[in-house]
Write a protein that holds these residues in place. Structure first.
Motif, PDB file in Angstrom:
ATOM      1  N   ASP A  68      25.847  55.871  61.140  1.00 51.95           N
ATOM      2  CA  ASP A  68      25.548  54.820  60.393  1.00 51.95           C
ATOM      3  C   ASP A  68      26.018  54.847  58.970  1.00 51.95           C
ATOM      4  O   ASP A  68      25.726  53.985  57.928  1.00 51.95           O
ATOM      5  CB  ASP A  68      24.128  54.464  60.270  1.00 51.95           C
ATOM      6  N   PHE A 116      27.612  52.157  56.769  1.00 46.78           N
ATOM      7  CA  PHE A 116      26.867  51.068  56.087  1.00 46.78           C
ATOM      8  C   PHE A 116      26.040  51.572  55.202  1.00 46.78           C
ATOM      9  O   PHE A 116      25.918  51.028  54.071  1.00 46.78           O
ATOM     10  CB  PHE A 116      25.698  50.756  57.461  1.00 46.78           C
ATOM     11  N   SER A 117      25.408  52.934  55.374  1.00 46.94           N
ATOM     12  CA  SER A 117      24.666  53.318  54.319  1.00 46.94           C
ATOM     13  C   SER A 117      25.168  53.689  52.964  1.00 46.94           C
ATOM     14  O   SER A 117      24.666  53.838  51.925  1.00 46.94           O
ATOM     15  CB  SER A 117      23.648  54.636  54.713  1.00 46.94           C
ATOM     16  N   ASP A 165      22.519  44.521  58.068  1.00 46.95           N
ATOM     17  CA  ASP A 165      21.390  45.185  58.615  1.00 46.95           C
ATOM     18  C   ASP A 165      21.489  44.749  60.291  1.00 46.95           C
ATOM     19  O   ASP A 165      21.533  45.677  61.149  1.00 46.95           O
ATOM     20  CB  ASP A 165      20.117  44.746  58.280  1.00 46.95           C
ATOM     21  N   ARG A 205      24.614  46.938  61.936  1.00 50.67           N
ATOM     22  CA  ARG A 205      24.383  48.201  61.676  1.00 50.67           C
ATOM     23  C   ARG A 205      23.488  48.700  63.157  1.00 50.67           C
ATOM     24  O   ARG A 205      23.784  49.576  63.724  1.00 50.67           O
ATOM     25  CB  ARG A 205      23.542  48.825  60.533  1.00 50.67           C
TER      26      ARG A 205
END
Length: 376
Positions: free
Chosen positions: A343, A346-347, A358, A361
């Motif tokens: 992930d 995204f993070s 979100d 993700r």
């Protein structure tokens, strides 16, 4: 006229202190910048180039073996980078593109700290302020604007032209011949000229902008473009580490003294692919490569050390052993790098979340997990 551009590695406007045959030649204008380079100093420059070439070759092999996503080779450009890098003072700042592994070496960046960029685990593992070496810039030519802005700050803060030379600073920006076709480079030239920014624009003309030769980009040698912006330009033998050291020392001194920007064209050759995703056999002849092998930057220093300084085999054996040790450490570090979490895109990209991100993700992680559930 255009056909002759890539053959102009000679003439009165071409600074050379050591021939491809390893013979030291006099240059009244630039010899004074290398009076401190005795046999030991030349051995150190040879060691620098040999070690940088070795870890560059190791990284190339690691990419071919699937350990790196991509690698940008510097084979053939070691003298252009080591000479320029060793000309810098601790207070100076360097802005690289993505091929400046030799500059990183001279600024105290461990080669292993370069690997995360090309393995996709980080954006650069070193502290730019600590090393005076900015993070790599992937966007072609963008670092020229960054370097110019930094140098303007040095000018505004009074860090050039002072009575104490040790307190004066300069910036040096590295880019290739292909970048000179980008607008960012020319905007940087304009701003640097207008504000007398203490920046050395260091163009490594390796003859090929990926598959486009220099004569497709400019009607004149690249260093002559500086005249149009009102600052000096100079061409140096980019395969001559002594000449690159001397010319860059001069250029940085000009900047630290408050005389404004300088353009250096290091006339060299990329002996490998543009990156590991490139196939140079599709656009250049093997004869051209063979010709430039005779101008190898490391070999000319080796010959000079043996013939003019009586350096024995012990030095070269020691450098070889150190190269082997560095390559082994470099490889071990690469294969032991942790795998990034799935992930991370995204993070580590968005400063703040959103409903849309979100949802993307969660969908991605579910898709990713389905392969584990299926045992694939």
């Amino acid at each position: 006229m255009l056909a002759g551009l890539r053959a102009t590695d000679s003439g009165d406007d071409f600074v050379q202190l050591m021939t491809p045959e390893g013979q030291r030649v006099a240059n009244p204008e630039f010899d004074r910048y290398v009076t401190d380079v005795d046999a030991d100093a030349l051995k150190a420059l040879h060691r620098d180039m040999a070690l940088v070439r070795r870890f560059d070759r190791e990284a190339n092999a690691l990419q071919r073996q699937g350990q790196l996503g991509i690698w940008v080779p510097l084979l053939g450009q070691e003298a252009a980078q080591i000479g320029a890098g060793r000309a810098m003072q601790p207070q100076d700042m360097a802005f690289p593109s993505y091929r400046e592994h030799g500059i990183a070496w001279t600024r105290g960046v461990d080669p292993t700290e370069l690997l995360g960029i090309f393995r996709g685990t980080d954006h650069g593992a070193w502290d730019p302020r600590e090393h005076g070496f900015h993070l790599y810039t992937i966007v072609i030519g963008n670092q020229v604007l960054n370097a110019t802005g930094y140098a303007m700050g040095q000018r505004f803060e009074g860090r050039v032209g002072g009575e104490d030379p040790a307190g004066n600073e300069a910036t040096i920006c590295f880019f290739g011949d292909g970048a000179t076709s980008q607008g960012d480079v020319h905007e940087g030239f304009v701003w640097a000229a207008v504000y007398d920014a203490p920046v050395v624009f260091y163009c490594q003309n390796n003859q090929w902008a990926i598959s486009e030769p220099t004569e497709r980009q400019s009607r004149v040698p690249l260093y002559r473009r500086a005249a149009g912006y009102g600052f000096p330009g100079i061409r140096v033998d980019g395969n001559d580490v002594l000449a690159c050291l001397a010319v860059t020392r001069w250029a940085l001194e000009e900047c630290r003294s408050g005389n404004g920007p300088v353009l250096v064209e290091a006339f060299t050759y990329r002996m490998d692919a543009h990156t590991t995703s490139d196939d140079p056999t599709r656009y250049r002849l093997a004869d051209e490569l063979e010709l430039w092998k005779l101008k190898d930057p490391i070999e000319r220093v080796r010959v000079n050390l043996v013939r003019e300084h009586g350096v024995g085999q012990d030095h070269f054996d020691a450098v070889q052993a150190e190269s082997d040790e560095l390559a082994a450490r470099f490889r071990r570090f690469c294969v032991e790098l942790p795998q990034p979490a799935p992930d991370r895109m995204f993070s580590q990209v968005y400063a703040e979340g959103s409903a849309q991100v979100d949802a993307q993700r969660e969908a991605f992680l579910a898709y990713h997990a389905s392969f584990e559930e299926a045992g694939r």
